[in-house]
Scaffold this active site. Structure first.
Site, PDB file in Angstrom:
ATOM      1  N   SER A 263       0.850  -1.186   0.000  1.00 14.10           N
ATOM      2  CA  SER A 263       0.000   0.000   0.000  1.00 14.10           C
ATOM      3  C   SER A 263       0.890   1.242   0.000  1.00 14.10           C
ATOM      4  O   SER A 263       1.665   1.439  -0.927  1.00 14.10           O
ATOM      5  CB  SER A 263      -0.956  -0.026   1.192  1.00 14.10           C
ATOM      6  OG  SER A 263      -1.861   1.064   1.153  1.00 14.10           O
ATOM      7  N   THR A 264       0.833   2.059   1.051  1.00 15.91           N
ATOM      8  CA  THR A 264       1.616   3.285   1.109  1.00 15.91           C
ATOM      9  C   THR A 264       3.104   2.979   0.941  1.00 15.91           C
ATOM     10  O   THR A 264       3.654   2.157   1.663  1.00 15.91           O
ATOM     11  CB  THR A 264       1.399   3.991   2.458  1.00 15.91           C
ATOM     12  OG1 THR A 264       0.007   4.134   2.687  1.00 15.91           O
ATOM     13  CG2 THR A 264       2.072   5.350   2.472  1.00 15.91           C
TER      14      THR A 264
ATOM     15  N   HIS B 247      -2.656  -1.290  -3.265  1.00 18.34           N
ATOM     16  CA  HIS B 247      -3.774  -0.382  -3.055  1.00 18.34           C
ATOM     17  C   HIS B 247      -3.596   0.854  -3.919  1.00 18.34           C
ATOM     18  O   HIS B 247      -2.691   1.665  -3.689  1.00 18.34           O
ATOM     19  CB  HIS B 247      -3.864   0.037  -1.587  1.00 18.34           C
ATOM     20  CG  HIS B 247      -4.101  -1.101  -0.653  1.00 18.34           C
ATOM     21  ND1 HIS B 247      -3.937  -0.998   0.715  1.00 18.34           N
ATOM     22  CD2 HIS B 247      -4.505  -2.396  -0.873  1.00 18.34           C
ATOM     23  CE1 HIS B 247      -4.219  -2.157   1.285  1.00 18.34           C
ATOM     24  NE2 HIS B 247      -4.566  -3.012   0.346  1.00 18.34           N
TER      25      HIS B 247
ATOM     26  N   MET C  64      -0.077   1.210   5.200  1.00 16.10           N
ATOM     27  CA  MET C  64      -0.824   1.427   6.435  1.00 16.10           C
ATOM     28  C   MET C  64      -1.987   0.444   6.511  1.00 16.10           C
ATOM     29  O   MET C  64      -2.458  -0.072   5.501  1.00 16.10           O
ATOM     30  CB  MET C  64      -1.341   2.865   6.504  1.00 16.10           C
ATOM     31  CG  MET C  64      -2.336   3.263   5.445  1.00 16.10           C
ATOM     32  SD  MET C  64      -2.816   4.998   5.626  1.00 16.10           S
ATOM     33  CE  MET C  64      -3.984   5.173   4.270  1.00 16.10           C
TER      34      MET C  64
ATOM     35  N   ASP D 216      -4.236  -4.996   5.988  1.00 17.86           N
ATOM     36  CA  ASP D 216      -4.656  -5.861   4.892  1.00 17.86           C
ATOM     37  C   ASP D 216      -3.577  -6.906   4.612  1.00 17.86           C
ATOM     38  O   ASP D 216      -2.409  -6.571   4.437  1.00 17.86           O
ATOM     39  CB  ASP D 216      -4.927  -5.021   3.640  1.00 17.86           C
ATOM     40  CG  ASP D 216      -5.563  -5.831   2.522  1.00 17.86           C
ATOM     41  OD1 ASP D 216      -6.160  -6.884   2.812  1.00 17.86           O
ATOM     42  OD2 ASP D 216      -5.461  -5.396   1.346  1.00 17.86           O
TER      43      ASP D 216
END
Length: 365
Positions: free
Chosen positions: A183-184, A210, A304, A307
């Protein structure tokens, strides 16, 4: 208090974004009208996070971001309509060192700002505690200080052997698969994971990053140019081939299914049962329904939230292999950290060692 510097040439946007943070009660906000003004404020004000527009007079957001990361490195979140419409620009910003991005709503932004607020606050909070890798653009910073302002050349992927494209033979039944969640901070981490892998890598790699749908196609094309293995975005039923990389389409979920003697990847409508999309948990769960756990490797990288932690913990318990990015290199140690805390990470490795550890896990052809 979290100190935020909002950089945008629009007085309305500055006021609306400032109002979002003022309403939270634990932010201290300053403003700049363009990149030059932002750079002048940075040394004395020392913000924890900078939110940065792209299209501005005098000095645009990408030029400002470049200077920030070289002269005053700090977490930057891009906030611009251009980062939504121009995915290549967003990826360039992430490559330059931005931690994350928030697409600015189109049209009458004053009417849509409430919808943006929770996401903006969540991402800025995460950015405030983000870890900027000390090695990120270190060579560029040294060159700047020594007067050698020409950046070093970008690495070039090894050439692919002929016959490695879509016409390659399908994997034999029982072959394994690598599942990756991020993600991030994910796009640069994916560079570090995929670029060292050879074109002869024996298993397919499926990635849930993401991102919005407008970005994942651009991400796949960019990685395809950098990597020895072919990289593509999954937009329809796609047979999985060894030595190929598959990126889940944004704003949807990527799942695996059996068809004939092989496994295919599908882009499925995002499920409300999962918070983030493409969902890492849903990807791993679908893979475990069609392949024995012992033939699955799960990798959870920077991001973050949590998941992927639940499903990869189940994967390890069932006999699969799992690898989490180490805290010292993750931009945000949310997802891999949750996997480690749950006892689901067989191996914890820094980013620059993940590709090598993966090669050790996967049998050669």
């Amino acid at each position: 208090m979290i100190r935020v510097l909002i950089v945008d040439d629009s007085p309305l946007i500055r006021r609306l974004l400032g109002g979002i943070f003022d309403a939270e009660g634990d932010f201290e906000v300053a403003f700049a009208r363009d990149g030059q003004e932002a750079l002048a404020l940075l040394p004395a004000w020392k913000p924890d996070v900078v939110t940065l527009d792209v299209q501005m007079p005098n000095m645009d957001g990408l030029a400002c971001l470049d200077r920030i990361m070289l002269e005053h490195p700090c977490p930057v979140v891009m906030v611009s309509s251009l980062t939504e419409a121009g995915a290549d620009t967003t990826l360039e910003a992430l490559d330059l060192g931005a931690v994350d991005y928030v697409p600015k709503p189109g049209g009458a932004i004053s009417l849509k700002i409430e919808a943006l607020a929770p996401l903006l606050v969540e991402k800025v909070r995460a950015a405030a505690s983000a870890r900027l890798p000390k090695s990120k653009r270190l060579r560029d910073r040294v060159r700047l200080r020594t007067g050698l302002d020409r950046p070093p050349p970008r690495p070039v992927a090894p050439s692919r052997p002929s016959g490695s494209g879509a016409g390659a033979s399908s994997p034999a039944p029982g072959d394994g698969i690598v599942l990756v969640g991020a993600s991030t901070g994910g796009p640069p981490a994916l560079d570090a994971l995929l670029m060292p892998l050879p074109a002869s890598f024996p298993w397919p790699i499926v990635i849930a990053q993401h991102m919005p749908a407008t970005f994942t196609g651009s991400l796949a094309r960019r990685l395809d140019k950098l990597c020895a293995m072919p990289v593509s975005e999954v937009v329809g039923p796609t047979p999985l081939l060894p030595g190929h990389v598959y990126i889940g389409r944004g704003d949807a979920d990527i799942i695996l299914s059996a068809r004939g003697t092989g496994t295919i990847a599908l882009s499925a409508p995002s499920s409300p049962d999962y918070r983030w999309h493409p969902s890492v948990d849903r990807l791993v769960e679908s893979a475990m329904a069609h392949r024995e756990a012992a033939r699955i490797v799960g990798i959870l990288m920077t991001g973050m939230g949590n998941d992927g932690a639940r499903s990869m913990t189940r994967l390890r318990a069932a006999g699969g292999r799992t690898l989490a990015e180490a805290e010292e290199t993750a931009v945000v140690w949310g997802m891999p950290g949750e996997l480690v805390k749950a006892g689901g990470a067989e191996i914890v490795a820094p980013l620059d060692r993940i590709a090598a550890r993966l090669m050790d896990m996967v049998p050669s052809r």
